[in-house]
Design a protein around this motif. Structure first.
Motif, short mmCIF file in Angstrom:
data_model
loop_
_atom_site.label_atom_id
_atom_site.label_comp_id
_atom_site.label_asym_id
_atom_site.label_seq_id
_atom_site.Cartn_x
_atom_site.Cartn_y
_atom_site.Cartn_z
N ALA A 15 0.83 -1.20 0.00
CA ALA A 15 0.00 0.00 0.00
C ALA A 15 0.86 1.26 0.00
CB ALA A 15 -0.93 0.00 1.22
N GLU A 16 1.98 1.22 0.71
CA GLU A 16 2.85 2.39 0.75
C GLU A 16 3.36 2.74 -0.64
OE1 GLU A 16 7.02 3.96 2.81
OE2 GLU A 16 6.29 1.92 3.22
N ARG A 17 3.80 1.75 -1.39
CA ARG A 17 4.26 2.00 -2.75
C ARG A 17 3.14 2.63 -3.59
NH1 ARG A 17 7.88 0.99 -6.69
NH2 ARG A 17 7.07 0.43 -8.76
N PHE A 18 1.94 2.08 -3.43
CA PHE A 18 0.80 2.63 -4.17
C PHE A 18 0.56 4.09 -3.80
CE2 PHE A 18 -3.80 3.52 -4.07
CZ PHE A 18 -4.08 3.42 -5.43
N VAL A 19 0.63 4.40 -2.52
CA VAL A 19 0.40 5.77 -2.05
C VAL A 19 1.45 6.72 -2.63
CG1 VAL A 19 0.51 7.24 0.01
CG2 VAL A 19 -0.89 5.17 0.02
N TRP A 20 2.73 6.33 -2.58
CA TRP A 20 3.77 7.22 -3.13
C TRP A 20 3.61 7.41 -4.63
CZ3 TRP A 20 4.91 9.73 0.71
CH2 TRP A 20 5.42 9.21 1.90
N LEU A 21 3.08 6.42 -5.32
CA LEU A 21 2.92 6.52 -6.77
C LEU A 21 1.72 7.36 -7.18
CD1 LEU A 21 3.68 2.88 -7.98
CD2 LEU A 21 4.95 4.94 -8.61
N THR A 22 0.65 7.38 -6.36
CA THR A 22 -0.61 7.92 -6.86
C THR A 22 -1.26 8.98 -5.99
OG1 THR A 22 -1.96 6.22 -5.74
CG2 THR A 22 -1.10 5.66 -7.92
N ALA A 23 -0.92 9.07 -4.71
CA ALA A 23 -1.72 9.86 -3.77
C ALA A 23 -1.37 11.34 -3.79
CB ALA A 23 -1.56 9.31 -2.35
N ARG A 24 -2.33 12.15 -3.35
CA ARG A 24 -2.09 13.55 -3.08
C ARG A 24 -1.20 13.67 -1.84
NH1 ARG A 24 -8.27 15.70 -2.88
NH2 ARG A 24 -8.25 14.30 -1.07
N GLU A 27 -2.95 12.59 1.49
CA GLU A 27 -3.03 11.16 1.78
C GLU A 27 -1.64 10.57 2.05
OE1 GLU A 27 -6.62 12.46 0.98
OE2 GLU A 27 -5.20 12.52 -0.70
N GLN A 28 -0.61 11.12 1.42
CA GLN A 28 0.75 10.67 1.74
C GLN A 28 1.08 10.97 3.21
OE1 GLN A 28 3.37 12.56 -1.06
NE2 GLN A 28 2.60 11.39 -2.81
N ARG A 29 0.74 12.18 3.64
CA ARG A 29 1.01 12.56 5.04
C ARG A 29 0.17 11.73 6.00
NH1 ARG A 29 5.91 14.83 5.43
NH2 ARG A 29 6.04 16.92 4.54
N LEU A 30 -1.08 11.44 5.62
CA LEU A 30 -1.92 10.60 6.48
C LEU A 30 -1.37 9.19 6.58
CD1 LEU A 30 -5.47 11.80 5.40
CD2 LEU A 30 -4.54 11.88 7.73
N PHE A 31 -0.88 8.67 5.47
CA PHE A 31 -0.28 7.33 5.52
C PHE A 31 0.94 7.34 6.44
CE2 PHE A 31 2.33 3.79 4.27
CZ PHE A 31 1.42 2.79 4.02
N GLU A 32 1.76 8.38 6.32
CA GLU A 32 2.92 8.49 7.21
C GLU A 32 2.48 8.52 8.67
OE1 GLU A 32 6.43 10.91 4.93
OE2 GLU A 32 4.71 12.07 5.61
N TYR A 33 1.45 9.30 8.95
CA TYR A 33 0.99 9.45 10.34
C TYR A 33 0.49 8.12 10.89
CZ TYR A 33 -1.85 10.78 14.34
OH TYR A 33 -2.39 10.85 15.61
N HIS A 34 -0.34 7.42 10.13
CA HIS A 34 -0.99 6.23 10.66
C HIS A 34 -0.10 4.98 10.64
CE1 HIS A 34 -4.94 7.90 11.36
NE2 HIS A 34 -4.97 8.43 10.16
N PRO A 273 -9.73 -0.98 -4.68
CA PRO A 273 -10.51 -0.44 -5.81
C PRO A 273 -11.68 0.43 -5.35
CG PRO A 273 -11.25 -2.66 -5.35
CD PRO A 273 -10.10 -2.39 -4.39
N LEU A 274 -12.21 1.21 -6.28
CA LEU A 274 -13.46 1.94 -6.06
C LEU A 274 -14.61 1.05 -6.46
CD1 LEU A 274 -12.54 5.41 -7.66
CD2 LEU A 274 -12.06 4.58 -5.35
N ASN A 275 -15.74 1.19 -5.77
CA ASN A 275 -16.92 0.42 -6.18
C ASN A 275 -18.03 1.32 -6.70
OD1 ASN A 275 -17.82 1.55 -3.79
ND2 ASN A 275 -18.83 -0.30 -3.07
N PRO A 289 -6.37 6.20 -3.26
CA PRO A 289 -5.58 6.24 -2.02
C PRO A 289 -6.43 6.49 -0.78
CG PRO A 289 -4.48 7.47 -3.76
CD PRO A 289 -5.85 7.14 -4.27
N MET A 290 -7.48 7.28 -0.90
CA MET A 290 -8.38 7.50 0.23
C MET A 290 -9.05 6.20 0.64
SD MET A 290 -9.98 11.05 -1.26
CE MET A 290 -11.20 11.27 0.02
#
Length: 307
Positions: A15-24, A27-34, A273-275, A289-290
């Motif tokens: 998930a981290e790789r996905f976030v760095w590749l695609t997120a705003r 969301e990158q900062r939120l991933f870092e925080y959590h 994925p989105l549904n 990413p959200m």
């Protein structure tokens, strides 16, 4: 079931790789925080980019509403972010309440969509009208998160009364409105009243088939009117944490089945994925990413390891 155990490093790393590749950045900062020990200050700095001079939030913070103008749904999202990092307090939230007071009805209700969005792109299923109706969809999550953080403001008293009336009169409803009702009840100060209201809503959810209890039988359960063809809602959508009142709607077996399904949805690129219907390339890119963060946090709250 154990709570707050971390997902497996493998799943988080993917998930981290996905976030760095695609997120705003947010969301990158939120991933870092959590998940990486990041600080709350960095999240607040990223969130501040979406704040407007009227004390609301805009700039497509909620990706399906584009343009710079403040909107109730953007502001609800901002409050949820602050809640998640333990910063939903103080003058920043007082200013947000001033904005909410200005755009609410005399009863304290918020519109799902403020007419200021007119002229800017938005999802085609979101109607833009000059006098939008008040909505539990927008008001419930805001009031719930403010109460959970023991925020007090004159507007909040009126908004709380509105939410109680709306929740306790719900009859024919749909999944997103039901989620908003639960978000209110999970933060409402009157816990016995909230528990009674939630119990009734749980019965509605089953009677109206608003929750998909068996993911393997999705084809047998119709989605709500106006929703995308695969836009089902599962137990974890209503109860993203074990302490939600909606958790009582489901047996352990039903919840386990839903969480197993959620874990299985992680895709090869590491994201979830989105549904719902995607209507523009940018919104799909920003939303995944959200959704990924939400899935990881839900699985961690229930102590589910990810392999």
């Amino acid at each position: 079931m154990a709570e707050n155990a971390s997902p497996s490093p493998t799943a988080v790393a993917r998930a981290e790789r996905f976030v760095w590749l695609t997120a705003r950045v947010l969301e990158q900062r939120l991933f870092e925080y959590h998940f990486l020990g990041g600080g709350a200050d960095a999240v607040e700095t990223a969130l501040a980019a979406y704040r407007n001079d009227d004390d609301g939030y805009g700039h497509a913070l909620e990706p399906d509403l584009r343009g710079p103008v403040s909107q109730p749904l953007h502001t609800a999202h901002a409050l949820a972010v602050l809640d998640g990092i333990g910063r939903c307090e103080g003058r920043r939230v007082e200013h947000v309440c001033r904005y909410l007071t200005r755009i609410s009805t005399p009863q304290g209700a918020l519109p799902a969509l403020h007419p200021s969005i007119s002229g800017y792109p938005s999802a085609p299923w979101i109607p833009v009208v000059d006098e939008p109706p008040s909505a539990l969809l927008a008001t419930g999550p805001v009031v719930g998160v403010l109460h959970r953080n023991e925020v007090w403001h004159a507007w909040l008293f009126r908004a709380t009364d509105y939410c109680w009336a709306a929740v306790e009169s719900l009859d024919k409803t749909h999944p997103y409105e039901l989620e908003a009702a639960v978000a209110f009840l999970d933060g409402a100060p009157d816990r016995p009243r909230a528990a009674a209201a939630a119990k009734r809503l749980g019965s509605l959810a089953r009677e109206q088939r608003l929750v998909l209890l068996d993911p393997d039988r999705a084809a047998d359960v119709p989605v709500a009117e106006g929703y995308g063809p695969e836009e089902h809602h599962l137990a974890y959508d209503f109860a993203p944490r074990p302490d939600s009142l909606a958790r009582r709607w489901f047996s352990d077996a039903e919840m386990d089945r839903a969480l197993e399904h959620l874990a299985s949805l992680q895709e090869e690129d590491g994201g979830w994925p989105l549904n719902w219907r995607s209507w523009a390339p940018g919104t799909a890119l920003e939303c995944r990413p959200m959704v990924t963060l939400k899935a990881l946090l839900t699985l961690r709250a229930y102590g589910r390891p990810l392999g």
